[in-house]
Design a protein around this motif. Structure first.
Motif, short mmCIF file in Angstrom:
data_model
loop_
_atom_site.label_atom_id
_atom_site.label_comp_id
_atom_site.label_asym_id
_atom_site.label_seq_id
_atom_site.Cartn_x
_atom_site.Cartn_y
_atom_site.Cartn_z
N GLU A 186 -10.07 -1.94 6.74
CA GLU A 186 -10.06 -3.07 5.13
C GLU A 186 -10.08 -4.23 4.98
O GLU A 186 -10.60 -5.70 4.19
CB GLU A 186 -10.00 -1.97 3.97
CG GLU A 186 -10.74 -0.89 3.75
CD GLU A 186 -10.91 0.26 2.90
OE1 GLU A 186 -9.46 -0.32 1.59
OE2 GLU A 186 -10.90 1.28 2.66
N GLU A 187 -8.23 -4.62 5.48
CA GLU A 187 -7.38 -5.39 5.61
C GLU A 187 -7.88 -6.16 6.38
O GLU A 187 -7.15 -7.37 6.42
CB GLU A 187 -6.32 -4.84 4.92
CG GLU A 187 -6.36 -4.57 3.50
CD GLU A 187 -7.01 -4.90 2.53
OE1 GLU A 187 -5.98 -5.93 1.91
OE2 GLU A 187 -7.00 -4.29 1.14
N TYR A 196 0.93 -1.08 0.24
CA TYR A 196 -0.15 0.75 0.01
C TYR A 196 0.52 0.96 -0.15
O TYR A 196 1.96 1.34 0.89
CB TYR A 196 -0.89 -0.06 1.38
CG TYR A 196 -1.80 -0.93 1.39
CD1 TYR A 196 -2.83 -1.83 0.31
CD2 TYR A 196 -1.15 -1.96 2.54
CE1 TYR A 196 -3.49 -2.80 0.97
CE2 TYR A 196 -1.95 -3.24 2.73
CZ TYR A 196 -2.51 -3.82 1.69
OH TYR A 196 -3.16 -5.07 1.57
N TRP A 206 -1.34 -13.76 8.77
CA TRP A 206 -1.51 -13.54 7.13
C TRP A 206 -2.29 -14.90 7.19
O TRP A 206 -1.67 -15.91 7.58
CB TRP A 206 -0.37 -13.42 5.95
CG TRP A 206 -0.76 -13.36 4.43
CD1 TRP A 206 -0.53 -14.27 3.96
CD2 TRP A 206 -1.41 -12.16 3.58
NE1 TRP A 206 -0.65 -14.12 2.39
CE2 TRP A 206 -1.70 -12.22 2.80
CE3 TRP A 206 -2.80 -11.18 5.14
CZ2 TRP A 206 -2.21 -11.62 2.16
CZ3 TRP A 206 -2.87 -10.04 3.58
CH2 TRP A 206 -2.55 -10.75 2.63
N LYS A 217 -8.18 -10.24 5.93
CA LYS A 217 -7.43 -10.83 5.45
C LYS A 217 -6.28 -11.64 6.27
O LYS A 217 -5.37 -13.02 6.41
CB LYS A 217 -6.26 -10.46 4.66
CG LYS A 217 -7.15 -10.11 3.42
CD LYS A 217 -7.16 -8.73 2.40
CE LYS A 217 -7.65 -8.56 0.79
NZ LYS A 217 -7.02 -7.39 0.23
N GLN A 255 -6.69 1.38 5.45
CA GLN A 255 -6.82 0.39 5.12
C GLN A 255 -6.52 -0.50 6.30
O GLN A 255 -7.29 -1.71 4.97
CB GLN A 255 -5.14 0.91 4.00
CG GLN A 255 -4.38 0.19 3.71
CD GLN A 255 -5.20 -0.19 2.43
OE1 GLN A 255 -5.45 0.86 1.22
NE2 GLN A 255 -6.31 -1.38 1.78
#
Length: 140
Positions: free
Chosen positions: A66-67, A50, A136, A70, A63
């Motif tokens: 939003e992420e 990003y 992750w 994940k 951000q």
């Protein structure tokens, strides 16, 4: 694969993504640039990049929100995982800084006034700023 030691002492540069510093002969990184480089070069995990200024706290927050789906939130840190910190005193509680947990209670990160360093998650300077540990999901 690179060693984590290759990432110690790298100079800070806003939006740095590994550009070569002719003075130190080390790559420039901001906190997220260092974060994704370590994941890629030390752990073989590709993360999205990003291109957000590390000083754009609100954009970083948006951000992150939003992420975050994940990533799997962890109760305890494990190698490798993201160390998400609220490090901006003007926005207490807002996640805007990231490091990589490297084991033995340590994480690697960089700040504007330092080259990349390791810090201890239990250190009083950091323990109250850490807002979570995240793995992750693609690495599971």
């Amino acid at each position: 694969m690179k060693s984590l030691n290759d990432f110690i002492g790298c100079p800070f540069k806003n939006m740095g993504r590994g550009e070569f510093d002719p003075v130190t002969r080390k790559p420039f990184y901001d906190c997220y640039g260092l974060f994704i480089a370590i994941y890629r070069e030390c752990y073989g995990i590709e993360l999205p990049d990003y291109r957000i200024s590390c000083f754009a706290t609100e954009e970083i927050r948006v951000q992150f929100e939003e992420e975050v789906g994940k990533w799997e939130e962890l109760e305890k840190p494990e190698v490798p995982c993201a160390v998400a910190l609220a490090a901006n005193p003007h926005f207490p509680g807002m996640i805007c800084h990231f490091g990589v947990y490297i084991g033995n209670g340590k994480f690697i990160h960089t700040l504007r006034k330092t080259a990349s360093i390791t810090s201890i998650v239990y250190d009083p300077v950091w323990k109250n700023k850490i807002k979570g540990y995240f793995k992750w999901k693609a690495s599971s």
